[in-house]
Each structure stands twice: as C-alpha cells, then as structure tokens.
Design a protein around this motif. Structure first.
Motif, short mmCIF file in Angstrom:
data_model
loop_
_atom_site.label_atom_id
_atom_site.label_comp_id
_atom_site.label_asym_id
_atom_site.label_seq_id
_atom_site.Cartn_x
_atom_site.Cartn_y
_atom_site.Cartn_z
N VAL C 7 0.86 -1.20 0.00
CA VAL C 7 0.00 0.00 0.00
C VAL C 7 0.89 1.24 0.00
CG1 VAL C 7 -1.75 1.30 1.28
CG2 VAL C 7 -1.89 -1.19 1.16
N MET C 8 0.74 2.08 -1.01
CA MET C 8 1.60 3.27 -1.13
C MET C 8 0.82 4.58 -1.16
SD MET C 8 4.89 2.13 -3.29
CE MET C 8 4.18 1.85 -4.90
N GLY C 9 -0.49 4.53 -0.91
CA GLY C 9 -1.29 5.76 -0.90
C GLY C 9 -1.70 6.10 0.53
N ALA C 10 -1.77 7.42 0.83
CA ALA C 10 -2.16 7.87 2.17
C ALA C 10 -3.68 7.90 2.29
CB ALA C 10 -1.59 9.25 2.43
N PRO C 11 -4.19 7.62 3.49
CA PRO C 11 -5.63 7.72 3.69
C PRO C 11 -6.11 9.15 3.52
CG PRO C 11 -4.49 7.27 5.77
CD PRO C 11 -3.46 7.22 4.69
N TYR C 12 -7.30 9.31 2.98
CA TYR C 12 -7.93 10.62 2.79
C TYR C 12 -7.19 11.51 1.79
CZ TYR C 12 -9.46 8.52 7.12
OH TYR C 12 -9.86 7.61 8.04
N THR C 13 -6.16 10.95 1.15
CA THR C 13 -5.43 11.65 0.11
C THR C 13 -5.60 10.87 -1.18
OG1 THR C 13 -3.78 12.42 1.68
CG2 THR C 13 -3.13 12.44 -0.62
N SER C 14 -5.63 9.57 -1.02
CA SER C 14 -5.65 8.66 -2.15
C SER C 14 -6.73 7.61 -1.90
CB SER C 14 -4.27 7.99 -2.23
OG SER C 14 -4.35 6.74 -2.84
N GLN C 15 -7.27 7.09 -2.99
CA GLN C 15 -8.28 6.03 -2.86
C GLN C 15 -7.62 4.68 -2.59
OE1 GLN C 15 -11.02 6.14 -6.18
NE2 GLN C 15 -12.17 4.34 -5.47
N ALA C 16 -6.30 4.63 -2.79
CA ALA C 16 -5.59 3.35 -2.73
C ALA C 16 -5.83 2.55 -1.45
CB ALA C 16 -4.09 3.58 -2.95
N PRO C 17 -5.73 3.16 -0.25
CA PRO C 17 -5.94 2.33 0.94
C PRO C 17 -7.35 1.76 1.03
CG PRO C 17 -5.32 4.58 1.56
CD PRO C 17 -5.27 4.52 0.08
N HIS C 18 -8.34 2.53 0.56
CA HIS C 18 -9.71 2.01 0.57
C HIS C 18 -9.84 0.81 -0.35
CE1 HIS C 18 -11.44 5.35 2.88
NE2 HIS C 18 -10.55 6.09 2.26
N SER C 19 -9.30 0.93 -1.56
CA SER C 19 -9.34 -0.19 -2.50
C SER C 19 -8.61 -1.40 -1.90
CB SER C 19 -8.66 0.18 -3.82
OG SER C 19 -9.34 1.25 -4.43
N ALA C 20 -7.47 -1.13 -1.28
CA ALA C 20 -6.66 -2.21 -0.71
C ALA C 20 -7.42 -2.94 0.38
CB ALA C 20 -5.35 -1.64 -0.17
N LEU C 21 -8.07 -2.17 1.23
CA LEU C 21 -8.80 -2.78 2.35
C LEU C 21 -9.95 -3.65 1.84
CD1 LEU C 21 -8.92 -2.77 5.47
CD2 LEU C 21 -10.60 -0.94 5.28
N ARG C 22 -10.67 -3.15 0.85
CA ARG C 22 -11.79 -3.92 0.31
C ARG C 22 -11.29 -5.17 -0.41
NH1 ARG C 22 -16.44 -2.78 0.28
NH2 ARG C 22 -16.85 -3.55 -1.84
N PHE C 23 -10.16 -5.04 -1.09
CA PHE C 23 -9.56 -6.20 -1.74
C PHE C 23 -9.13 -7.22 -0.69
CE2 PHE C 23 -6.01 -8.60 -3.54
CZ PHE C 23 -6.54 -9.03 -4.73
N ALA C 24 -8.54 -6.73 0.39
CA ALA C 24 -8.07 -7.61 1.46
C ALA C 24 -9.23 -8.43 2.01
CB ALA C 24 -7.43 -6.79 2.58
N ASP C 123 2.23 -16.06 -3.04
CA ASP C 123 1.93 -16.40 -4.43
C ASP C 123 1.61 -15.14 -5.23
OD1 ASP C 123 1.97 -19.30 -3.97
OD2 ASP C 123 0.25 -18.84 -2.67
N ARG C 124 1.03 -14.16 -4.57
CA ARG C 124 0.65 -12.92 -5.25
C ARG C 124 0.97 -11.72 -4.37
NH1 ARG C 124 0.20 -16.37 -8.40
NH2 ARG C 124 -1.57 -16.98 -9.70
N LEU C 125 1.56 -10.68 -4.98
CA LEU C 125 1.71 -9.41 -4.28
C LEU C 125 0.99 -8.35 -5.12
CD1 LEU C 125 3.40 -7.89 -1.88
CD2 LEU C 125 4.68 -6.99 -3.82
N ILE C 126 -0.01 -7.72 -4.54
CA ILE C 126 -0.81 -6.75 -5.28
C ILE C 126 -0.54 -5.35 -4.73
CG2 ILE C 126 -3.13 -6.23 -6.16
CD1 ILE C 126 -2.33 -9.13 -6.69
N THR C 127 -0.26 -4.41 -5.64
CA THR C 127 0.06 -3.05 -5.23
C THR C 127 -1.16 -2.14 -5.32
OG1 THR C 127 2.33 -3.28 -6.01
CG2 THR C 127 1.51 -1.04 -5.77
N PHE C 128 -1.35 -1.32 -4.29
CA PHE C 128 -2.39 -0.28 -4.31
C PHE C 128 -1.70 1.06 -4.07
CE2 PHE C 128 -4.62 -4.16 -3.49
CZ PHE C 128 -5.78 -4.03 -4.24
N ALA C 129 -1.77 1.95 -5.07
CA ALA C 129 -1.04 3.21 -4.96
C ALA C 129 -1.80 4.33 -5.64
CB ALA C 129 0.32 3.08 -5.59
#
Lengths: 116, 95, 129, 121
Positions: C7-24, C123-129
């Motif tokens: 995860v490389m995006g900051a909360p409330y700055t980027s959508q990345a952590p939200h996407s990452a959490l839902r994917f998790a 087996d898989r590493l998925i990036t959210f940024a």
C-alpha cells in the motif's frame, strides 16, 4: 542527524556525542583521532589495514552520498585495494560482526540504511 | 499478466500501461480508471477486447453505470477482482 | 493461495488504501490467506494512531488493526519512509529525542527487506497506490 | 518465467517532484544488497533520472545522480527505457547515461514477462 538525541559522550570533555547505536551525532566532529577513540571504545586498535578500509568507505560516501552495504563494500574494496582484499572474509577478519556498520561508524558516517 | 490501471485513459499511467500489455494479458480498470467508460473510442476497448474489465463498485460510485450498460462494457465485482489475480501469476499496478 | 499487499497511498489523500482494504476483505472471504500488508511511500500514514477522521467516516487505521486481529495479517511499515514522514514508534521517538510517538502495535516498523521477503513468500503481491 | 527470483523495478516518476524515484531506487538497492538480480526500467517522467547532466538536486533535496551512479556498485547494471517513452517526453537518446538500453515497442511485453517479480514506482 542533528535531531538525534545524544545518548552518551565518547570523550571525557563531553564534546563528541554518540547516538544509542554509537554513531557520531555530528558528522562534522569526525577526525582521525576521533576514529581512534571510536575504535578503542569498541576495543579495536586501528592498523594500516583498518585505515585503508575506512578510507574506502569515506571515498564511497563522498562519491555516492550513502555508506555501502556489504556487497558494494566488497566491490569498492576490490576496486581500490585489489582482488585479495576485496572479499567478505577479509573484511570480516578486520571488522568482525557487520563490517559495513562498523566501518561506517568509525568513518563518522550515518548507519548504512540498506543493512537491515 | 494482469494490469491494474487506477488512472483515466490518456493519463501518463494509462499510456505507460498500454506500452506494456501483451496479447495474453488482462486489464482491470479501477478508481479513476473506470472513466474509460466515458471513452468508447479509447484504443483499450479494441486492443484488449474480451480481456478488459471495469471494477463494478468504482463504476457505480462514479455514476457511470448507464454508460457501461449502453456499451456493454464488462464489469467484475471485488470477488471477480480476486479471481483475476488468481488467474494471473503477475500483477502490475499503474497509478 | 497466499497474498501480500503493498500500500503506497495515504488515507484521505488517495483512494488506494480504501481499494486495498476492500480487496483484502475479499481475498480472505474467498478462503485465501493474507500474509501481510506492507506500507511504503505515502502509505505509511495508514499507521498513524493519531488519525482522527470525523465519526461518520471510516477510520482506516482502525480498519487495518481489525484485519490484523481477525485474520492475523502482519502490518509492516517501512521504517525509512515512516521516519521521514513523522511516523514513529515509542522506541524510535526515544532514539531521536522526540517527546511523542504515533505508531503502535500491531503496526511494526521494519526494513524494506521485509517487502521483498513478502513478495518472495507470497503467491501474489498486489500493489495499491 | 526464466530466473526464479529476478526483480524488475519500474520507475515512472521524476526526481524531486515526489519521493517515488528515491523510494523506488531504495527498493532496488535493498533487493540487490540481498543478492537478488535486479533490473530497472524507466518510463515516462522516470526518464528524467537517466539524464547524465543532472545538477546537484532541487533546493533542499539530495541529488539523485550519486544514487544513479551508485547502482553499478550494487551490480544493477541494466537500465532500460522504451523508445515510445523517450519520444513522448522529448529526451534525445544522446542526453542519456551510457549504460541505458532501449526497448522497441513490440519488445516491451515479452521483456516484462521475463521477471518473476515486478515493483512499479
């Protein structure tokens, strides 16, 4: 590095501050005699062979603005001092434990961040 | 390989991804990437036909549901996203 | 399968952590194992225990912590990226002479080597940024 | 898949405007320090890090040139970019460092498939 708290002093006149891991708080405080003090602090007597390696690491930092991890340290040593000395065994003999960290400390440089 | 695009078509990220997509690769559009639904003539729709998907929850969050239905663009839900990552050994995110 | 997330995006700055959490959550719901989440770059802000969003917004830090407690997901934060950006554990705060700290367990400050280990192990590493 | 543990680090952001270049290079350096074979691919704005005549860094920031120079000490010898990215950003190939290799458009996807691990910065 100036925001690091001084953990203890290297010298009795309390001019040379060290951080908790024994690195200089002020890089500019370094001199050859400070290196000797740092060495004796860890029970090491610096020979010409030690000094050659300290110079290799200081030159590396001068050029790349970062202290080397083990692999590049071996390579830099090989380039500067030849095949025979450019081995991890040679480095380990002179600076047992973690040569990159120990030499960086004696050379007055920040701890190499790539050593984890 | 699965390519995840989080930026709109035309962005640097999209252009860089388009250089890298191979003929066996799949593409998943998430976050701002779902704006591709606004561009039915975007090359991606032809180039990656039958292996490009939009993330459904980002489509509806962006209010693009009607566009997606009108052009019959394929969507996947979060479980579908996971399945795509299962089927591809490699995943690269373009952001 | 075993998954890891970067995860490389900051909360409330980027959508990345939200996407990452839902994917998790979806990964786990499908019976996979999520071994760990590595926070790097601006993603280190996810670990701030001083994060105080309004009550009616998701507190991302708490959401990651819950994921850890329910599914034993490691939450590793790159120490170099975190210190630069003012995220410190109690130990690091002491070391650097700071009076306060904002990073606590189950988040852990760790080296970048941990990211490469996670990538090799999963087996898989998925990036959210 | 060829080498079982080789890593490709893709750099797509310019020096100074964000910390992605520095943090991407850090990831490459750490992998290399652990003995993992690492190659670098520069796309888009990331190409700005390949210019050989870089200055001393944006005000208040460490320059990226010394780190770029240091890569070979970590045995990161292959720096790649793509013809398409070079054309898009308008950088002539003569302005690049000596050890940069160019990928033709049709070679890109096969190139990426060779790596067992990819990190994109």
């Amino acid at each position: 590095m100036s925001d690091v708290k001084i953990y203890r002093y290297l010298d009795s006149s309390k001019k040379i501050g060290l951080d908790p891991e024994g690195y200089l708080v002020e890089q500019s405080a370094w001199s050859k005699s400070v290196a000797e003090l740092l060495a004796s602090d860890e029970g090491l007597v610096l020979t010409d062979e030690h000094w050659e390696l300290i110079d290799v690491v200081r030159d590396f930092y001068q050029r790349y603005e970062m202290a080397p991890a083990m692999r590049p340290l071996v390579k830099a040593t090989k380039n500067a001092l030849g095949e025979e000395k450019g081995t991890s065994i040679y480095l380990m003999t002179l600076f047992p434990g973690s040569p990159p960290k120990r030499i960086a400390r004696l050379a007055g440089l920040p701890k190499p961040t790539n050593c984890l | 390989m699965l390519h995840i695009l989080t930026k709109a078509p035309g962005s640097d990220a999209a252009q860089q991804m388009q250089q890298a997509v191979g003929c066996e690769d799949a593409v998943l559009l998430i976050e701002e990437g779902v704006q591709a639904a606004l561009k039915p003539h975007w090359e991606g729709w032809q180039d990656y036909h039958s292996r490009i998907y939009l993330l459904a929850e980002d489509v509806s969050a962006s209010g693009l549901g009607e566009m997606v239905d009108a052009h019959v663009f394929p969507t996947v839900d979060m479980n579908g996203f996971v399945s795509l990552t299962e089927h591809h050994l490699q995943t690269v995110t373009w952001y | 399968m075993e998954y890891g997330l970067l995860v490389m995006g900051a909360p409330y700055t980027s959508q990345a952590p939200h996407s990452a959490l839902r994917f998790a959550q979806a990964v786990i719901a499908q019976g996979h194992r999520l071994a760990g989440v590595f926070f790097y770059h601006e993603g280190v802000h996810n670990a701030s225990s001083l994060m105080t969003p309004p009550q009616d917004e998701l507190n991302l830090r708490d959401a990651w912590v819950e994921l850890h407690h329910l599914h034993n997901v490691a939450l590793d934060v790159c120490i170099a990226a975190a210190l630069r950006r003012g995220l410190l554990s109690e130990a690091e705060a002491q070391r650097h002479g700071k009076t306060s700290f904002n990073l606590e367990a189950p988040f852990e400050l760790t080296g970048l080597g941990q990211l490469l280990t996670l990538q090799k192990r999963c087996d898989r590493l998925i990036t959210f940024a | 898949m060829t080498d079982s543990e080789n890593l490709l680090v893709i750099i797509r952001h310019a020096p100074y405007s964000s910390n992605l270049l520095r943090e991407g290079l850090d990831a490459a350096l750490v992998a290399a320090a652990f003995g993992q074979p690492v190659d670098l691919l520069f796309l888009g704005q990331g190409i700005m890090a390949l210019l050989k005549e870089q200055g001393s860094g944006a005000p208040g920031q460490k320059a990226s040139l010394p780190t770029m120079d240091m890569l070979e000490m970590y045995d990161i010898e292959n720096l790649w970019t793509s013809e398409a990215s070079l054309a898009a950003i308008g950088v002539p190939s003569a302005a690049l460092r000596d050890n940069v290799r160019l990928l033709e458009p049709e070679a890109m996807s096969a190139f990426m498939q060779q790596y067992s691990h990819i990190l994109n910065f």
